[in-house]
Scaffold this active site. Structure first.
Site, mmCIF file in Angstrom:
data_model
loop_
_atom_site.group_PDB
_atom_site.id
_atom_site.type_symbol
_atom_site.label_atom_id
_atom_site.label_comp_id
_atom_site.label_asym_id
_atom_site.label_seq_id
_atom_site.Cartn_x
_atom_site.Cartn_y
_atom_site.Cartn_z
ATOM 1 N N ARG A 75 41.246 42.838 49.863
ATOM 2 C CA ARG A 75 41.711 41.628 49.192
ATOM 3 C C ARG A 75 40.726 41.226 48.099
ATOM 4 N NH1 ARG A 75 39.260 36.787 48.026
ATOM 5 N NH2 ARG A 75 40.752 35.126 47.840
ATOM 6 N N HIS A 80 39.374 40.248 42.576
ATOM 7 C CA HIS A 80 38.282 40.157 41.609
ATOM 8 C C HIS A 80 38.206 41.313 40.626
ATOM 9 C CE1 HIS A 80 36.875 36.597 43.586
ATOM 10 N NE2 HIS A 80 36.833 37.225 44.738
#
Length: 110
Positions: A75, A80
């Protein structure tokens, strides 16, 4: 039931969504060519990772057969490093690893 008790159900719901999004997608190439499906699947993987990060330490310890931290790490990469997402890897994870996670979470919810 508190919010933390709902987390496995949230994981299963996201997996069911992944299954529905991949209906008619029969290869990594087809997956990579469909931006809408890619985006929807990445979002569900983000939800799964966030949910895994919210599991209680007791739950993680009792169900250590799964690497919950790896889902959270995925995730973090998707969130990011969105400019460098490897969609071939995303598809591979969905096809190869999600079915096992689905089975595990479904059995935990029974």
């Amino acid at each position: 039931m508190n919010d933390i008790d709902k987390v496995p159900g949230i994981i299963l719901e996201s997996i069911i969504e992944l299954d529905s999004f991949l209906s008619g997608i029969d290869s990594s190439k087809t997956f990579q060519e469909n931006r809408l499906v890619r985006s929807a699947c990445v979002r569900q993987l983000e939800v799964i990772g966030e949910a895994c990060g919210a599991l209680s330490p007791e739950f993680v310890e009792e169900n250590s057969i799964e690497d919950w931290q790896a889902w959270k790490a995925m995730r973090n990469i998707l969130i990011h490093q969105y400019f460098g997402v490897d969609y071939h890897r995303v598809y591979s994870v969905i096809i190869e690893e999600i079915p096992r996670l689905k089975s595990l979470v479904a059995s935990l919810l029974e």
